[in-house]
Scaffold this motif. Structure first.
Motif, short mmCIF file in Angstrom:
data_model
loop_
_atom_site.label_atom_id
_atom_site.label_comp_id
_atom_site.label_asym_id
_atom_site.label_seq_id
_atom_site.Cartn_x
_atom_site.Cartn_y
_atom_site.Cartn_z
N ALA A 149 0.83 -1.20 0.00
CA ALA A 149 0.00 0.00 0.00
C ALA A 149 0.87 1.25 0.00
O ALA A 149 0.57 2.23 -0.71
CB ALA A 149 -0.92 0.00 1.22
N GLU A 150 1.92 1.22 0.75
CA GLU A 150 2.84 2.36 0.81
C GLU A 150 3.47 2.62 -0.56
O GLU A 150 3.55 3.77 -1.02
CB GLU A 150 3.91 2.08 1.86
CG GLU A 150 4.83 3.25 2.15
CD GLU A 150 5.85 2.90 3.23
OE1 GLU A 150 6.92 3.54 3.23
OE2 GLU A 150 5.58 2.01 4.04
N LYS A 151 3.90 1.56 -1.22
CA LYS A 151 4.55 1.70 -2.53
C LYS A 151 3.57 2.18 -3.60
O LYS A 151 3.87 3.06 -4.40
CB LYS A 151 5.16 0.37 -2.96
CG LYS A 151 6.29 -0.12 -2.06
CD LYS A 151 6.74 -1.51 -2.48
CE LYS A 151 7.79 -2.07 -1.52
NZ LYS A 151 8.18 -3.47 -1.88
N LEU A 152 2.38 1.59 -3.58
CA LEU A 152 1.40 1.93 -4.61
C LEU A 152 0.84 3.34 -4.42
O LEU A 152 0.49 4.01 -5.40
CB LEU A 152 0.27 0.92 -4.61
CG LEU A 152 0.68 -0.49 -5.07
CD1 LEU A 152 -0.50 -1.45 -4.96
CD2 LEU A 152 1.19 -0.45 -6.50
N ALA A 153 0.76 3.80 -3.18
CA ALA A 153 0.32 5.18 -2.94
C ALA A 153 1.34 6.16 -3.52
O ALA A 153 0.98 7.18 -4.11
CB ALA A 153 0.14 5.42 -1.45
N LEU A 159 2.49 7.17 5.58
CA LEU A 159 1.65 7.59 4.46
C LEU A 159 1.05 8.97 4.71
O LEU A 159 0.98 9.81 3.80
CB LEU A 159 0.53 6.58 4.24
CG LEU A 159 0.87 5.34 3.41
CD1 LEU A 159 -0.28 4.35 3.46
CD2 LEU A 159 1.19 5.71 1.98
N GLY A 160 0.59 9.19 5.93
CA GLY A 160 0.01 10.48 6.25
C GLY A 160 0.99 11.62 6.04
O GLY A 160 0.65 12.66 5.47
N GLY A 161 2.24 11.43 6.49
CA GLY A 161 3.26 12.46 6.29
C GLY A 161 3.58 12.69 4.82
O GLY A 161 3.72 13.85 4.38
N GLN A 162 3.71 11.62 4.07
CA GLN A 162 4.02 11.75 2.65
C GLN A 162 2.91 12.46 1.89
O GLN A 162 3.18 13.34 1.05
CB GLN A 162 4.25 10.36 2.04
CG GLN A 162 5.54 9.69 2.50
CD GLN A 162 5.69 8.29 1.94
OE1 GLN A 162 4.72 7.70 1.46
NE2 GLN A 162 6.89 7.75 2.03
N ILE A 163 1.67 12.11 2.19
CA ILE A 163 0.55 12.74 1.49
C ILE A 163 0.43 14.21 1.88
O ILE A 163 0.16 15.08 1.03
CB ILE A 163 -0.76 11.97 1.77
CG1 ILE A 163 -0.66 10.56 1.19
CG2 ILE A 163 -1.95 12.70 1.17
CD1 ILE A 163 -1.82 9.66 1.57
N ASP A 164 0.64 14.53 3.15
CA ASP A 164 0.60 15.93 3.58
C ASP A 164 1.64 16.75 2.83
O ASP A 164 1.35 17.87 2.35
CB ASP A 164 0.87 16.02 5.08
CG ASP A 164 -0.30 15.55 5.92
OD1 ASP A 164 -1.41 15.42 5.36
OD2 ASP A 164 -0.11 15.31 7.12
N ALA A 219 -5.37 12.65 -3.68
CA ALA A 219 -4.75 12.76 -2.36
C ALA A 219 -5.83 12.89 -1.27
O ALA A 219 -5.70 12.31 -0.18
CB ALA A 219 -3.80 13.96 -2.32
N ALA A 220 -6.89 13.64 -1.57
CA ALA A 220 -7.98 13.80 -0.59
C ALA A 220 -8.64 12.46 -0.30
O ALA A 220 -8.96 12.14 0.85
CB ALA A 220 -9.00 14.81 -1.09
#
Length: 464
Positions: A330-334, A397-402, A429-430
């Motif tokens: 999930a981390e990689k695909l995001a 993931l939260g930090g990367q998306i932010d 992203a939302a």
């Protein structure tokens, strides 16, 4: 419109009588508004009569109804053909008119008491008389309808006819337990185990080998059926796995463990291109496995070194490994769905959002499949043994998306990327934020995106 002829009405009657309960119920709702002498009105009346008759049939055969599904050929649990129940009901009408009339009166008394909000009388004695008559006629095989029902049961499984009759024998005992099942699985202690033991003794007093059938009938009444393990545990005072495995009830835990194995296989074969619902369904399987493992560990005295205990430990490890692997994916695909690119030749190179083309639908779909999976397993992560990995991945993931959202917003405000493309990536992203955090955080991203990607105000103010 001309009404249907008697011949056509009879054809419709045969079709309705052979239809499953849910089809009859659907027809009843669909035809509720048809009135007058129209064709639909005559069909509606026919369906209404059949629906009321089935309510009566299901009330009488309540202890057996959940066992009568499909063709009755389930290899994992005790089932009978649904049509066998219909034949048995028709057979009772033909062979036991006195008992049927008594049951009809009891049912009418119940309906009248409910309508007038008075104390409802117990119709069980009248219903049980019909069950006794059905068991006798089933074994005799003299009535055409019962003979047909027996043949259906035999085709579904060897000895199916006698198994159906044997279930009829203990159906009155099972009926008596039904109002108590909720308490039996919700509470532990002598107050629940004592009446459960008494009911079990009553069943095996009818016939010595009635135990497995008794629990099959209880399991069919429960949702989920494997909650019957709690009743088995209460009756046997939390048995050791060796004692339970050697008993006639050992098949119940074996069945649950087999279901866990099947669920593990399904999670391992998760189709990343299946979309959000596929991810959620896999996550629900993870939760189901944790619940089933919990029940096995609570209801049975297990030994981790061998037998069932060792098998369950292996299943828990396999689950944790599968889920942790999916979380890493999930981390990689995001990251693939929100691509970055290196900017310039500066040292060290800085990466920024790649906004030269719209989001890749396939990459986004695969990421959302696993993010929905990640969201679904959050509540069972602690007991499932993967809480640390889940927390780590969600935080990262939260930090990367932010960080990604802030970079895209800055680019959108300066006009260095097409607003439509920037807005599309912010929308992705939302959706991710909604799964990683909550919908409130996602809505904040959407509002900021709408403001940053809005077309510029081209209005011109004339200086007069």
């Amino acid at each position: 419109m001309v009404a249907l002829s008697d011949r056509k009405i009879e054809i419709v009657r045969m079709l309705v009588e052979s239809a499953p309960d849910r089809i009859v119920g659907g027809l009843r709702l669909a035809l509720a508004d048809s009135v007058g002498d129209s064709v639909l009105a005559s069909v509606r009346q026919l369906v209404e009569v059949e629906a009321v008759d089935r309510l009566m049939r299901n009330a009488v055969f309540q202890p057996l109804v959940p066992l009568c599904v499909g063709d009755g050929g389930d290899k994992q649990k005790l089932t009978f053909p649904a049509q066998a129940l219909s034949f048995a009901w028709r057979g009772l009408k033909a062979s036991a008119p006195a008992e049927m009339a008594q049951a009809v009166r009891a049912s009418a008394a119940v309906a009248a008491a409910q309508a007038s909000e008075q104390r409802v009388p117990d119709p069980s004695p009248a219903y049980n008389l019909l069950l006794t008559a059905a068991a006798k006629a089933f074994r005799a095989g003299e009535v055409r309808e019962f003979k047909a029902a027996a043949e259906l049961c035999e085709r579904a499984r060897p000895g199916g006819a006698e198994a159906f009759a044997a279930c009829l024998d203990i159906a009155p005992i099972v009926r008596k337990t039904l109002p108590r099942l909720g308490d039996w699985i919700a509470q532990a202690g002598d107050e629940t185990s004592a009446p459960a033991r008494l009911a079990y003794k009553d069943a095996v007093a009818v016939v010595e080998d009635a135990g497995p059938r008794f629990f099959e009938m209880l399991a069919a009444q429960l949702n989920p059926p494997w909650m019957v393990l709690r009743i088995i545990s209460a009756i046997m005072d939390k048995p050791t796995e060796r004692y339970l495995a050697d008993s006639e009830l050992g098949g119940f835990p074996e069945r649950v463990m087999a279901q866990i194995d099947e669920s593990l296989k399904a999670i391992g074969k998760l189709d990343l291109d299946g979309g959000r619902e596929t991810g959620r369904e896999a996550g629900r399987l993870v939760e189901l496995i944790t619940q089933q493992v919990f029940e096995l560990e609570v209801c049975i005295e297990l030994n981790r070194e061998h037998g069932w205990g060792q098998r369950i430990v292996g299943q828990k490890k396999a689950l944790a490994n599968l889920v942790e692997g999916r979380l890493r994916d999930a981390e990689k695909l995001a990251a693939a769905a929100l691509p970055n690119q290196s900017s310039g030749f500066a040292r060290p190179r800085r990466s920024g959002p790649k906004l030269d083309e719209s989001p890749d639908p396939k990459a986004v779909g695969r990421a959302m499949t696993l993010l929905n999976f990640t969201h679904e397993v959050r509540l069972c992560a602690n007991y499932g043994g993967f809480s640390a990995m889940h927390a780590k991945v969600v935080e990262k993931l939260g930090g990367q998306i932010d960080h990604y959202v802030e970079d895209v917003l800055d680019i959108a405000r300066t006009g260095d990327a097409p607003p439509a493309i920037a807005g599309a990536f912010l929308a992705v992203a939302a959706d991710m934020v909604a799964l990683i955090r909550d919908e409130k955080a996602a809505e904040l991203v959407r509002r900021r995106a709408a403001k940053a990607c809005a077309p510029p105000d081209n209005s011109v103010i004339l200086d007069i």
